[in-house]
Motif scaffolding. Structure first.
Motif, PDB file in Angstrom:
ATOM      1  N   LYS A  63      29.438  37.779  39.014  1.00  0.00           N
ATOM      2  CA  LYS A  63      29.348  37.267  40.375  1.00  0.00           C
ATOM      3  C   LYS A  63      30.741  37.096  40.981  1.00  0.00           C
ATOM      4  O   LYS A  63      30.964  37.417  42.158  1.00  0.00           O
ATOM      5  N   GLU A  87      32.126  40.505  41.947  1.00  0.00           N
ATOM      6  CA  GLU A  87      31.463  41.053  43.142  1.00  0.00           C
ATOM      7  C   GLU A  87      31.841  40.278  44.396  1.00  0.00           C
ATOM      8  O   GLU A  87      31.994  40.856  45.472  1.00  0.00           O
ATOM      9  N   THR A  88      31.979  38.973  44.242  1.00  0.00           N
ATOM     10  CA  THR A  88      32.347  38.165  45.401  1.00  0.00           C
ATOM     11  C   THR A  88      33.773  38.488  45.843  1.00  0.00           C
ATOM     12  O   THR A  88      34.029  38.729  47.029  1.00  0.00           O
ATOM     13  N   ALA A 126      35.416  41.131  45.299  1.00  0.00           N
ATOM     14  CA  ALA A 126      35.515  42.521  45.759  1.00  0.00           C
ATOM     15  C   ALA A 126      35.362  42.594  47.268  1.00  0.00           C
ATOM     16  O   ALA A 126      35.914  43.479  47.933  1.00  0.00           O
ATOM     17  N   ALA A 127      34.621  41.634  47.827  1.00  0.00           N
ATOM     18  CA  ALA A 127      34.376  41.645  49.271  1.00  0.00           C
ATOM     19  C   ALA A 127      35.663  41.445  50.068  1.00  0.00           C
ATOM     20  O   ALA A 127      35.737  41.832  51.233  1.00  0.00           O
ATOM     21  N   LEU A 128      36.674  40.864  49.456  1.00  0.00           N
ATOM     22  CA  LEU A 128      37.907  40.559  50.196  1.00  0.00           C
ATOM     23  C   LEU A 128      38.486  41.798  50.860  1.00  0.00           C
ATOM     24  O   LEU A 128      38.961  41.748  51.992  1.00  0.00           O
ATOM     25  N   ASN A 129      38.467  42.916  50.156  1.00  0.00           N
ATOM     26  CA  ASN A 129      38.990  44.157  50.748  1.00  0.00           C
ATOM     27  C   ASN A 129      38.042  45.333  50.499  1.00  0.00           C
ATOM     28  O   ASN A 129      38.442  46.477  50.508  1.00  0.00           O
ATOM     29  N   VAL A 130      36.780  45.014  50.295  1.00  0.00           N
ATOM     30  CA  VAL A 130      35.741  46.030  50.092  1.00  0.00           C
ATOM     31  C   VAL A 130      36.106  46.977  48.935  1.00  0.00           C
ATOM     32  O   VAL A 130      36.161  48.192  49.093  1.00  0.00           O
ATOM     33  N   LYS A 131      36.333  46.379  47.775  1.00  0.00           N
ATOM     34  CA  LYS A 131      36.581  47.189  46.581  1.00  0.00           C
ATOM     35  C   LYS A 131      35.276  47.808  46.102  1.00  0.00           C
ATOM     36  O   LYS A 131      34.205  47.220  46.268  1.00  0.00           O
ATOM     37  N   HIS A 132      35.396  48.937  45.436  1.00  0.00           N
ATOM     38  CA  HIS A 132      34.247  49.432  44.689  1.00  0.00           C
ATOM     39  C   HIS A 132      34.086  48.573  43.447  1.00  0.00           C
ATOM     40  O   HIS A 132      35.083  48.206  42.820  1.00  0.00           O
ATOM     41  N   VAL A 133      32.861  48.271  43.098  1.00  0.00           N
ATOM     42  CA  VAL A 133      32.611  47.488  41.886  1.00  0.00           C
ATOM     43  C   VAL A 133      31.827  48.357  40.916  1.00  0.00           C
ATOM     44  O   VAL A 133      30.777  48.908  41.266  1.00  0.00           O
ATOM     45  N   LYS A 183      31.505  42.494  54.551  1.00  0.00           N
ATOM     46  CA  LYS A 183      32.052  41.615  53.516  1.00  0.00           C
ATOM     47  C   LYS A 183      31.094  40.449  53.242  1.00  0.00           C
ATOM     48  O   LYS A 183      30.919  40.039  52.090  1.00  0.00           O
ATOM     49  N   MET A 215      28.449  41.764  50.988  1.00  0.00           N
ATOM     50  CA  MET A 215      28.925  41.896  49.601  1.00  0.00           C
ATOM     51  C   MET A 215      28.908  40.544  48.889  1.00  0.00           C
ATOM     52  O   MET A 215      28.501  40.437  47.735  1.00  0.00           O
ATOM     53  N   LYS A 216      29.376  39.537  49.594  1.00  0.00           N
ATOM     54  CA  LYS A 216      29.409  38.202  48.980  1.00  0.00           C
ATOM     55  C   LYS A 216      27.990  37.688  48.745  1.00  0.00           C
ATOM     56  O   LYS A 216      27.693  37.092  47.703  1.00  0.00           O
ATOM     57  N   ALA A 247      26.377  39.288  45.766  1.00  0.00           N
ATOM     58  CA  ALA A 247      27.134  39.206  44.506  1.00  0.00           C
ATOM     59  C   ALA A 247      26.301  38.510  43.437  1.00  0.00           C
ATOM     60  O   ALA A 247      25.734  37.443  43.673  1.00  0.00           O
ATOM     61  N   GLY A 248      26.227  39.127  42.294  1.00  0.00           N
ATOM     62  CA  GLY A 248      25.515  38.532  41.174  1.00  0.00           C
ATOM     63  C   GLY A 248      24.011  38.729  41.206  1.00  0.00           C
ATOM     64  O   GLY A 248      23.307  38.341  40.282  1.00  0.00           O
ATOM     65  N   LYS A 289      38.486  52.489  51.637  1.00  0.00           N
ATOM     66  CA  LYS A 289      39.056  51.149  51.834  1.00  0.00           C
ATOM     67  C   LYS A 289      38.056  50.234  52.569  1.00  0.00           C
ATOM     68  O   LYS A 289      36.884  50.202  52.223  1.00  0.00           O
ATOM     69  N   GLU A 290      38.527  49.497  53.583  1.00  0.00           N
ATOM     70  CA  GLU A 290      37.621  48.532  54.225  1.00  0.00           C
ATOM     71  C   GLU A 290      36.628  49.196  55.183  1.00  0.00           C
ATOM     72  O   GLU A 290      35.929  48.515  55.934  1.00  0.00           O
TER      73      GLU A 290
END
Lengths: 299, 287, 482
Positions: free
Chosen positions: B240, B243-244, B246-253, C245, C248-249, C252-253, C462-463
């Motif tokens: 978690k 994944e959370t 990763a959202a900061l800069n839209v990384k691939h997970v 974003k 994504m959050k 998550a999980g 990227k973003e």
């Protein structure tokens, strides 16, 4: 030989040019705007007959039609000019006396241009002496394709000198130049060398005036004006037979060169059957009924 | 007669093609099961990670613009060098609890995996590229392209094979990587770095850190210059968190649950694709 | 000779007498149109005249529950069990029905969203139909899409789409999801719900099994319920990076998959050897298409110094020929801004651009009094540090910079958190490959801009997002490889 250092510099992208054409041609011209465009287009026609079998009678008929487009619809404009072969110039000149309609003659070994420069100049001088107001010359495509741009330029300059007061239209025969890059370069050469008008085609080679070619030439004219301040005229010829096409070209001129060019002084259609289709459209617009070709004289 | 004293190995980090100690000066005491061998492992810090990221980023463009053939050869070279160092790895793997047989298998499979991805390095783009038949006069093609810098948390339950199985597809695809080695079995990771060091992998393309997951996972997943984050493990909180962040800069997970890496079904060109972007290019067709 | 009368275009409005619009639209759940549980409706207006067109049911939590339950049931009972060939036929049906009613859809799209009819007629609707048609054929051919692997669907997919291409985005989302065997709950944007509701009618007409596609309207809250629903297996989202974003959050999980098509700030690069007139047209298409409400819009223009004056002069002249006004007029090039909120955002950025020292040029067009309008705008004298160069404006506003070398312009082009698209104009083939290779973005248009096709993947670096839509890559977001 000419001293202009001519070289290929700019390039034209064919696909993008076609897309621009499609976008221009999707303009919807209706109602008053359409009627106005039809009248304007009529006034821009170089009514043309360029056949080996042309007779005195046919030229006379054509001249009559030039100033009497349709008896049922008074108030129609005259066409801009009659365009004929050299031997027909005196006849046309006589028939059109007093109408204000110009006589244009093809020259310089039309349509191939395959002749000695002196023969070409003699021909030009003779049609001007016979009263031609406008001369439609052809460029030497073989020399152009061979990269001998100086020759092409020089030839046009000499013809221009031979024209005297007559206006010079330079036919590029774009169907033989093949690429838009060539069309642009030939346009530039012709304008630099003194053309008053640049014209797409003789009508004897297929394809004749195609929309991307016309757009390319209009853009060359625009750039020439930016560079020199001179306004050069444009004449698409060959294959323009419907009112719809004519209106589409008017849109193209308006949005590429601006309103100044929406005038017979700077724009012509070289066409033989276009006038009748425009007339049919005018009748349709004013009566509301779709027309039959049987009611419009063929000349 | 006095007995000869062994020279003991110092386990350091691998950053930018060099072997620095952790900038933090901290270490983790690693002891084998018998409790006889004691090794000091660097406790990598967030600053070590930051430095590794700088190296990885600066190596990234150069690596991705090498020819695929060259990348393939370098990966193959890594396999060759590993083959030549069997004995060292045998010793370390058994020290970390494997039987001789298991250790031998792990080394064999690690070498084979490197050779497997070496073979893909100059083929995956070919297999997964295409020309798309668009309804317009355009030539349109799509190809996979390295995402850039990958941060990875290696599997914990395997010292060498897991590490190799994560690194190989990432770099075969033209990315650079910063990877946190197994926390409980860290020894072979630094020895693997020695293999890399002698096998033409440009400095910075692969960076290996040791240390605590719990300390570094936050930084691995939140760093704004990381393009993709790989997490190996089954901890839901970690998952978690990754994944959370990763959202900061839209990384691939990319996540790999605990799995038996010795199974060949865990090698695949699709693993390469996980760290690839898709680029599509249009150009008119005309004269 | 008297002064020539200037020839101009008469109004050419597309007729609206053939369209069928109701005053009220409900939710489309389990194959039926039903009101929201709490009976709420919201208005959808025409942004070109601020008139209400219809009211639309607003889905709350209970409605999302129903929609997801219906999608889940349809997935388990019918859709995942159906032979893929038959699934494909349903999608073909949708494509055909959409083609048949193309004109009606174009008109409604233009009324609801403000985009010119020329675009909804020539781009949005035909491309939407093409997306269904293209993907329909994949349904029974997925084994060929992923070498060495079989595919299985994900289950229930929640899809959230933006207001800039309402129908087209619905098609981008629905077509691959259905072809791969998933069922869907789709949430259109709250300012443009109508064509999705018309699409629901088509889906009903196509006799798609109930629950395979559910369409629920509402704003951010409705979207949240959808994103956070436990029975959703995947979220597909197109919209802003901020919301991406957030998604994504949120997931998550949870084990939910996602694909995200987010913002962009594309560099459009004009080299000295470019075909200049076509490049100018390309700049126009890049930034003024759909009022600049395009995530892949070429909003950062980089012109090589030697041709900068010529390009900018020609661009300004060309801009004057853009017709701004009634979106339903067939000659309109630039329609209305989609909403008051978006208009305010554009105005905010333009003010910012001026405050930061940018030199502004706007066309002399007159704008209608009612409705939301903004004139085509360009800025010169700006640099990388200006916010209008860095941030997505999503409007007809272009920021122009000049450059000298290839390296310089590639560095500047990549100097952005986004990486969705890019453009390069040059006549030199090797330079095209160099630049297209070095630009970090998912879609690169060389000597063109803003071209789309169902077979062509679209997605950002990227973003700008995660995953692609369109082509084989687009399918991969809707399947598990086994």
């Amino acid at each position: 030989m000419g001293t202009i250092n001519i070289q290929k510099t700019k390039s034209i992208d064919q696909v993008n040019t076609q897309e621009r054409v499609s976008r221009l041609f999707s303009r919807s011209i209706k109602k008053e705007s359409k009627m106005q465009a039809l009248y304007l287009a009529l006034s821009m026609i170089d009514l043309t007959t360029l056949e080996g079998k042309d007779s005195e009678g046919k030229v006379k008929q054509l001249c009559y039609k030039a100033s009497h487009l349709h008896y049922k619809h008074p108030g129609l404009p005259y066409v801009a000019a009659i365009c004929v072969y050299p031997p027909m110039v005196p006849i046309a000149k006589k028939e059109l006396a007093g109408t204000g309609i110009n006589v244009a003659s093809v020259a310089t070994a039309f349509p191939s241009g395959m002749a000695d420069i002196n023969a070409k100049l003699d021909e030009v001088k003779s049609v001007v002496d016979a009263g031609a107001d406008e001369v439609d010359m052809v460029i030497s495509r073989g020399r152009f394709l061979n990269g001998d741009y100086d020759y092409v330029s020089d030839e046009i300059s000499q013809v221009k000198d031979a024209c005297g007061k007559a206006h010079l239209k330079v036919i590029l025969e774009t169907g033989e130049l093949v690429t838009l890059d060539n069309v642009q370069l030939a346009s530039d050469i012709a304008m630099e060398a003194g053309a008053d008008f640049i014209k797409t085609s003789t009508g004897k080679v297929s394809p004749a005036a195609t929309p991307p070619v016309v757009l390319t030439m209009l853009e060359a004219i625009r750039d020439f004006q930016i560079k020199t301040g001179k306004k050069i005229g444009m004449k698409p010829a060959g294959g323009i037979s419907t009112a719809k096409q004519a209106i589409q070209y008017l849109v193209m001129i308006k949005e590429t060169l601006g309103d100044d060019w929406l005038s017979p002084n700077l724009f012509r259609f070289g066409a033989s059957s276009l006038a009748n289709d425009i007339l049919m459209q005018i009748m349709k617009q004013s009566t509301g009924q779709y027309q039959s070709k049987d009611y419009f004289s063929i000349d | 007669m006095s007995q000869r004293i062994d020279i003991q190995k110092t386990y350091k980090l691998f950053i930018g093609g060099k072997f620095p100690r952790t900038e933090s000066g901290r270490y983790i005491k690693w002891t084998d099961k018998k409790g006889t061998t004691v090794v000091n492992i660097c406790r990598g810090s967030r600053k070590d990670f930051r430095n590794a990221m700088v190296s990885a980023r600066s190596a990234s463009n150069g690596w991705s613009s090498r020819t695929a053939y060259n990348r393939a050869q370098i990966l193959y070279r890594v396999g060759e060098m590993l083959e030549g160092r069997r004995e060292q790895f045998m010793a370390e793997l058994t020290l970390q609890g494997l039987t001789n047989k298991q250790a031998e298998n792990e080394i064999n499979q690690s070498i084979d995996r490197l050779i497997y991805y070496a073979g893909w390095a100059d083929k995956f783009q070919q297999v997964f590229s295409r020309v798309n038949p668009v309804s317009l006069p355009y030539f349109n093609f799509t190809l996979p392209e390295a995402t850039g810098v990958v941060a990875a948390i290696a599997p914990d339950d395997t010292s060498l094979l897991g590490l190799v199985s994560i690194i190989a597809p990432v770099i075969a695809g033209g990315n650079s990587i910063v990877i946190l080695a197994s926390e409980s079995r860290p020894l072979s990771s630094i020895s693997f770095a020695e293999v890399l060091h002698t096998s033409d992998v440009p400095g910075g393309v692969i960076n290996i850190l040791t240390g605590y997951r719990s300390e570094l996972i936050e930084h691995f997943s939140s760093h704004m210059d990381v393009n993709a984050i790989i997490y190996c493990g089954n901890n839901p909180d970690d998952q978690k968190l990754v994944e959370t962040n990763a959202a900061l800069n839209v990384k691939h997970v990319i996540q790999f649950p605990l799995q038996d890496w010795s199974n060949d079904k865990h090698q695949s060109p699709y693993h390469i694709l996980k760290c690839q972007e898709t680029k599509t290019t249009w150009h008119p067709i005309g004269v | 000779m008297t002064k020539k009368q200037i020839w101009d275009y008469s109004p050419a409005p597309e007729s609206t007498d053939h369209i069928q619009l109701k005053d009220q639209y409900d939710l489309f759940i389990n194959g039926e149109f039903i009101p929201a549980v709490d009976g709420k409706y919201f208005d959808t207006i025409n942004p070109s005249n601020e008139k209400k067109i219809a009211e639309v049911a607003e889905a709350g939590k209970a409605d999302i529950e129903k929609a997801v339950a219906s999608a889940k049931k349809a997935y388990e009972k019918t859709w995942s069990k159906m032979h893929p060939k038959e699934r494909g036929k349903y999608i073909y049906r949708i494509a055909r029905l959409l083609q048949e009613r193309a004109r009606e859809f174009s008109v409604i799209e233009t009324m609801d969203g403000g985009k010119p009819i020329r675009e909804s007629r020539d781009v949005d609707v035909p491309l939407a139909a093409a997306h269904f048609f293209y993907h329909a054929g994949w349904a029974d051919k997925l084994e060929y899409a992923f070498p060495g692997r079989a595919t299985e669907p994900l289950g229930v997919v929640g899809q959230i789409i933006p207001w800039n291409f309402p129908l087209l985005m619905a098609a981008w989302k629905l077509a691959p999801a259905l072809a791969t065997g998933n069922t869907v709950v789709l949430k259109p944007a709250e300012t443009t719900p109508l064509t999705a509701m018309k699409l629901a009618e088509i889906i009903q007409e196509a006799d798609l099994p109930p629950g395979v596609v559910n369409i629920v309207n509402g704003a951010g809250e409705t979207g949240k319920f959808l994103v956070n629903h436990g029975d959703i297996n995947k979220i597909a989202f197109t919209g802003s990076t901020d919301v991406g974003k957030y998604i994504m959050k949120s997931v998550a999980g949870s084990g939910k998959k996602y694909t995200l098509e987010l913002g962009g700030k594309a560099a459009n690069i004009i080299f000295e050897d470019a075909p200049i007139d076509q490049a100018v047209e390309g700049i126009i298409n890049a930034i003024f298409f759909n009022q600049g409400h395009v995530c892949c819009a070429g909003s950062r223009l980089y012109v090589q110094e030697g041709v900068a004056d010529e390009v900018i002069a020609k661009l300004q002249k060309r801009m004057e020929s853009l017709i701004v006004g009634d979106p339903l007029d067939k000659n309109t090039d630039i329609g209305a801004i989609n909403s008051k909120m978006q208009l305010d955002k554009i105005k905010m950025y333009v003010k910012l651009g001026k405050d930061e020292g940018g030199k502004i040029h706007q066309t002399a067009c007159s704008l209608p009094k009612k409705g939301y309008w903004f004139a085509p705008t360009i800025f010169t004298d700006v640099s990388q540090s200006n916010r209008i160069v860095q941030e997505e404006i999503f409007g007809p506003v272009l920021a122009i910079q000049t450059f000298r070398t290839v390296d310089e312009v590639i560095t500047k082009a990549n100097n952005s958190p986004y990486g969705l698209s890019g453009g390069v104009w040059t006549d030199k083939g090797s330079k095209i490959f160099k630049v297209t290779q070095d630009i970090r973005a998912g879609v690169i248009w060389a000597n063109t801009f803003n071209k789309f096709d169902p077979s062509s993947p679209f997605g950002g670096y990227k973003e700008s997002g995660v995953g692609s839509e369109g082509g084989i890559e687009g399918l991969s977001g809707y399947v598990n490889l086994v």
